[in-house]
Design a protein around this motif. Sequence first.
Motif, short mmCIF file in Angstrom:
data_model
loop_
_atom_site.label_atom_id
_atom_site.label_comp_id
_atom_site.label_asym_id
_atom_site.label_seq_id
_atom_site.Cartn_x
_atom_site.Cartn_y
_atom_site.Cartn_z
N GLN A 86 16.18 -24.83 -20.11
CA GLN A 86 17.54 -24.50 -18.92
C GLN A 86 17.36 -25.76 -18.32
OE1 GLN A 86 19.60 -21.56 -18.74
NE2 GLN A 86 20.43 -23.01 -17.65
N GLN A 87 16.20 -26.57 -18.00
CA GLN A 87 16.79 -27.63 -17.48
C GLN A 87 16.94 -28.43 -17.58
OE1 GLN A 87 12.65 -28.35 -15.76
NE2 GLN A 87 12.07 -26.49 -15.15
N GLN A 88 17.29 -28.87 -19.35
CA GLN A 88 17.70 -29.66 -20.04
C GLN A 88 19.35 -29.66 -19.86
OE1 GLN A 88 14.01 -30.87 -22.92
NE2 GLN A 88 13.48 -29.79 -22.34
N ILE A 89 19.73 -29.06 -20.19
CA ILE A 89 21.34 -28.27 -20.98
C ILE A 89 22.03 -29.64 -19.77
CG2 ILE A 89 23.39 -27.09 -20.89
CD1 ILE A 89 21.21 -24.39 -20.92
N PRO A 90 22.15 -29.65 -18.31
CA PRO A 90 22.58 -30.79 -18.02
C PRO A 90 22.47 -32.30 -18.68
CG PRO A 90 21.69 -29.70 -16.48
CD PRO A 90 21.26 -29.57 -17.40
N ARG A 91 21.25 -32.31 -18.69
CA ARG A 91 20.90 -33.79 -19.74
C ARG A 91 21.15 -33.71 -21.30
NH1 ARG A 91 14.85 -35.70 -17.53
NH2 ARG A 91 15.80 -35.75 -15.66
N ILE A 92 21.45 -32.82 -21.88
CA ILE A 92 22.26 -32.58 -23.08
C ILE A 92 23.28 -32.75 -23.05
CG2 ILE A 92 22.82 -31.04 -25.01
CD1 ILE A 92 19.24 -30.05 -24.41
N VAL A 139 16.37 -32.69 -25.37
CA VAL A 139 17.52 -33.36 -25.76
C VAL A 139 17.04 -34.28 -26.79
CG1 VAL A 139 18.15 -36.02 -23.93
CG2 VAL A 139 17.52 -33.35 -23.45
N ARG A 140 15.23 -35.19 -26.71
CA ARG A 140 14.85 -35.47 -27.46
C ARG A 140 15.31 -35.19 -29.16
NH1 ARG A 140 8.77 -38.19 -28.31
NH2 ARG A 140 9.92 -39.43 -26.44
N LEU A 152 21.40 -24.89 -31.72
CA LEU A 152 20.93 -26.58 -32.22
C LEU A 152 20.06 -26.98 -31.50
CD1 LEU A 152 23.23 -28.99 -33.89
CD2 LEU A 152 22.18 -27.84 -35.17
N TYR A 153 19.83 -26.94 -29.92
CA TYR A 153 19.60 -26.98 -29.29
C TYR A 153 18.31 -25.85 -28.87
CZ TYR A 153 22.13 -24.63 -25.53
OH TYR A 153 23.05 -23.88 -23.73
N PHE A 154 18.83 -24.71 -28.77
CA PHE A 154 17.22 -23.98 -28.87
C PHE A 154 16.24 -24.40 -30.25
CE2 PHE A 154 19.43 -20.96 -26.78
CZ PHE A 154 18.44 -20.21 -25.79
N ARG A 155 16.51 -24.59 -31.27
CA ARG A 155 16.47 -25.26 -32.48
C ARG A 155 15.47 -26.57 -31.85
NH1 ARG A 155 14.71 -24.14 -37.21
NH2 ARG A 155 16.51 -22.15 -37.67
N ALA A 156 15.89 -27.17 -31.62
CA ALA A 156 15.64 -28.44 -30.82
C ALA A 156 13.97 -28.21 -29.66
CB ALA A 156 16.41 -28.97 -29.93
#
Length: 306
Positions: free
Chosen positions: A98-104, A36-37, A13-17
């Motif tokens: 990759q930068q967003q994964i912790p925020r996810i 994230v959004r 899902l986050y790859f799709r996002a």
Amino acid sequence: MTGRLMLLDTASLYFRAFHGVPDKVRSPDGSPVNAVRGLLDIIAKLATLYRPTKVVACWDDDWRPRWRVDLIPSYKAHRVVEARSQSPDVEEVPDPLQQQIPRIREALGVLGIPVIGAAEHEADDVIGTLATRATGPVDIVTGDRDLFQLIDDARDVRVVYTARGMSNLEIVTDAVVVSRYGVHAAQYADFATLRGDASDGLPGVKGIGEKSAAALLQAHGDLAGVRAAAADGRLTAVASARFAAASDYLDVAPRVVRVVTDLDLSAPDNPPASGLLRTDAAREWAEKHGVDGSMARAIAALSARD
């Protein structure tokens, strides 16, 4: 667990996002937050459409487990950018994602959605275990056909299939698998083993495509039945030769293709959303990262489940 459980194939899902929301979407500090959004909006849509009483974000603690690679070295090999001996290999992931994964993970946390992974196992295995253990209906949200093997109409375990996009979600049941592939969901892992899957580095049996794999399973029931038929001359000489040549692969592939369903997981009993959401903290976090609207929609959708 009771009520409708929703299991998220989170990386899918986050790859799709990430690919679905423009990368110009940034937080106040200038860092990317499009994934994230997008993931928050996906969660809001899923909760609105399917009204799960429980949601779990299933996580790839190891996206390419060594035990699967030891069995089939080509497994996901084309996606490795750095091989490691003491920790999971590094997967090819765009730097802005990759930068967003912790925020996810933070966003899921403030929403009260538990993130569950298992050492040396993929999210698929977590999903398999939780779906098998569930005492009520289950929605598995994924774009990965391999999870069709978990569909069970008798237990109301179905897949919410995202491969055609969030505007074209598809509920996949056993009847859908049969109409599309000619095999039942319970046969899907054997079907995938025979057919192979280039996206996962699985070679399959040379000369066996989807139609022939389905025909073989229709005639002989499962992979063991097909191999027995090949060994005792009930298949054509050409087909028997192909199965003989693929013998080493077929000895190990089922363990690679089948998702694990008996992990030792202590999944939290995720209560209805109003008892779990830290709404003020979620809104504060969202404002800090510039995803206020998406967080508000996710909060509203999850809260409406009660």
